[in-house]
Design a protein around this motif. Structure first.
Motif: not given
Length: 126
Positions: A19-26, A64-72, A78-83
């Protein structure tokens, strides 16, 4: 200056997950297209996934079908779940952000997102 900081890369065996994460500054984070692209040695850049401010998502054909991107939006992250990772997924993964979707659409033609992280390495062994 906007900063994007990736984390979560590493080494995993084929079939594993990361699972990758990417944090952005303000900044006006919620209005941006945020996503991931990758580049392996000797290969062209490839779009992995992108998400819009309305929550829509688009994926590259190879994930497609293996990775899922999401944002909080509350965490500017944002996150990238890689299965079911495969050796072909081995690459440097970069977080990207831009108020336009053009970087995603024209990535292989040399388009550059307005903001980009330093990258995090993902290595998948067979």
């Amino acid at each position: 200056q906007v900063q994007l900081v990736e984390s979560g890369g590493g080494s995993v065996q084929s079939g594993g997950s990361l699972r990758l994460s990417c944090a952005a500054s303000e900044w006006p984070y919620s209005a941006y297209y945020m996503g991931w692209f990758r580049q392996a040695p000797g290969k062209e850049r490839e779009g992995v996934a992108v998400t819009g401010s309305d929550g829509t998502t688009t994926y590259g054909d190879s994930v497609k079908g293996r990775f899922t991107i999401s944002r909080d939006n509350s965490k500017n992250t944002i996150y990238l779940q890689m299965d079911n990772l495969k050796p072909d997924d081995t690459a440097m993964y970069y977080c990207a952000a831009d108020i336009s979707i053009s970087w995603w659409l024209h990535l292989q033609q040399g388009a550059v997102p307005r903001f980009r992280g330093q990258g995090t390495l993902v290595t998948v062994s067979s």
